[in-house]
Write a protein that holds these residues in place. Structure first.
Motif, PDB file in Angstrom:
ATOM      1  N   VAL A 181      42.644 -14.372 -31.535  1.00  0.00           N
ATOM      2  CA  VAL A 181      41.450 -13.680 -32.039  1.00  0.00           C
ATOM      3  C   VAL A 181      41.584 -13.481 -33.537  1.00  0.00           C
ATOM      4  O   VAL A 181      42.632 -13.036 -34.027  1.00  0.00           O
ATOM      5  N   LEU A 182      40.523 -13.813 -34.264  1.00  0.00           N
ATOM      6  CA  LEU A 182      40.451 -13.610 -35.710  1.00  0.00           C
ATOM      7  C   LEU A 182      39.329 -12.622 -36.007  1.00  0.00           C
ATOM      8  O   LEU A 182      38.243 -12.709 -35.421  1.00  0.00           O
TER       9      LEU A 182
ATOM     10  N   HIS B 221      46.579 -11.998 -32.376  1.00  0.00           N
ATOM     11  CA  HIS B 221      45.430 -11.767 -33.244  1.00  0.00           C
ATOM     12  C   HIS B 221      45.847 -11.811 -34.705  1.00  0.00           C
ATOM     13  O   HIS B 221      47.015 -11.605 -35.043  1.00  0.00           O
ATOM     14  N   THR B 222      44.872 -12.113 -35.543  1.00  0.00           N
ATOM     15  CA  THR B 222      45.048 -12.105 -36.992  1.00  0.00           C
ATOM     16  C   THR B 222      43.943 -11.238 -37.582  1.00  0.00           C
ATOM     17  O   THR B 222      42.794 -11.661 -37.688  1.00  0.00           O
TER      18      THR B 222
ATOM     19  N   GLU C  43      46.887 -18.218 -43.848  1.00  0.00           N
ATOM     20  CA  GLU C  43      46.345 -19.548 -43.572  1.00  0.00           C
ATOM     21  C   GLU C  43      45.548 -19.550 -42.268  1.00  0.00           C
ATOM     22  O   GLU C  43      44.498 -20.194 -42.182  1.00  0.00           O
ATOM     23  N   THR C  44      46.041 -18.858 -41.255  1.00  0.00           N
ATOM     24  CA  THR C  44      45.300 -18.762 -39.997  1.00  0.00           C
ATOM     25  C   THR C  44      43.987 -18.018 -40.202  1.00  0.00           C
ATOM     26  O   THR C  44      42.951 -18.379 -39.640  1.00  0.00           O
ATOM     27  N   TYR C  45      44.025 -16.980 -41.040  1.00  0.00           N
ATOM     28  CA  TYR C  45      42.841 -16.151 -41.272  1.00  0.00           C
ATOM     29  C   TYR C  45      41.708 -16.956 -41.913  1.00  0.00           C
ATOM     30  O   TYR C  45      40.538 -16.635 -41.726  1.00  0.00           O
ATOM     31  N   LYS C  46      42.052 -18.011 -42.653  1.00  0.00           N
ATOM     32  CA  LYS C  46      41.019 -18.809 -43.301  1.00  0.00           C
ATOM     33  C   LYS C  46      40.078 -19.459 -42.286  1.00  0.00           C
ATOM     34  O   LYS C  46      38.928 -19.777 -42.611  1.00  0.00           O
TER      35      LYS C  46
END
Length: 292
Positions: A197-198, A219-220, A247-250
């Protein structure tokens, strides 16, 4: 065929999912013609009375739209499209959650409030009940409605919740997550748990992080600055900072792109429906049309 109408290929995908036109004391009309008329109204945001004559009487389009909203046809069609997409391996279970505020036209106000059920409750048949505030909130910008979305990495909307425009994002997070429910073609339990999950800082709270840990969902979510400062002031008692991968959050931008695509339908970008359940049906119709 006019601009925005179903192509033959799209109609082949949709035809088997649509129920028969309800009996209304007149000869049944072509379902493709009626659906195109309903979609024309959602796409343009025009009044029902302005639906072009090529789609048949506007009364038929409105009646079919309303009846399919009442009996749950729109969410059933959307669910079937989601099941097929998941069976084909198209849905990617990295889910981004966010919300968008939509201005409500003055024609959306004025619906009666007597006899309506309280927010969060459902009818005896399991369908959503009309909230007592009709999903309308008043702020400095006037009347607004908020759409909370859960979108996967392939731009499929897995859940949508309608609230008043002034509602915060965090209090509705669990409601959005609980609406993610994709049945499996071969039977068994529906899939309800994303792989990841972002979400942005609006969802940074202990309650949300505990909820995701309880469901074992990675989650991020970035930490709010005031939360980080409070944790640092407490020293070792403040605990460790939550894990965060920039980087994942992008990849969270996909929910923003999906919101932009959804609001290309002017009947969604500006709310004209008086009832929240009608506006929710307009959102579901748009998701169906864009999924074909």
């Amino acid at each position: 065929m006019s601009r925005g109408d179903l192509t033959d290929t799209q109609w082949e995908r949709l035809e088997l999912l649509l129920p028969p036109i309800p009996k209304m004391g007149r000869p049944p009309r072509d379902r493709r013609q009626v659906f195109d008329g309903i979609w024309w109204r959602a796409r343009t945001g025009s009044p029902w009375r302005d639906v072009p004559e090529r789609y048949g009487p506007w009364e038929t389009a409105y009646t079919v739209f309303r009846r399919w909203q009442i009996d749950g046809t729109w969410p059933r069609i959307l669910k079937k499209l989601q099941v097929k997409a998941d069976a084909d391996g198209i849905i990617e279970w990295e889910v981004s959650v966010d919300s968008t505020v939509c201005r409500a036209h003055q024609h959306a106000a004025g619906a009666r409030k007597r006899g309506l059920t309280m927010p969060g409750r459902t009818r005896s048949d399991g369908l959503a009940a009309e909230p007592d505030n009709h999903g309308l909130g008043r702020s400095r910008g006037g009347l607004t409605t908020k759409i909370h979305l859960a979108v996967d990495a392939s731009f499929h909307v897995l859940a949508a919740v309608i609230t008043a425009g002034q509602r915060g994002d965090a209090p509705v997070f669990e409601q959005v997550m609980d609406k993610i429910r994709i049945p499996r073609p071969g039977g068994g339990r529906p899939r309800t748990r994303p792989d990841h999950v972002l979400a942005d800082r609006a969802y940074s709270s202990r309650q949300i992080r505990a909820y995701l840990r309880r469901r074992q969902i990675p989650h991020t979510i970035p930490e709010k600055r005031d939360q980080a400062g409070h944790r640092l002031r407490r020293g070792s008692a403040g605990g460790r900072p939550p894990g965060f991968d920039r980087e994942t959050y992008k990849r969270r931008h996909k929910v923003e792109c999906r919101i932009g695509l959804l609001k290309q339908a002017r009947g969604v970008a500006t709310r004209y429906d008086k009832l929240a359940v009608r506006y929710e049906a307009t959102v579901q119709l748009t998701l169906i049309r864009q999924a074909l």
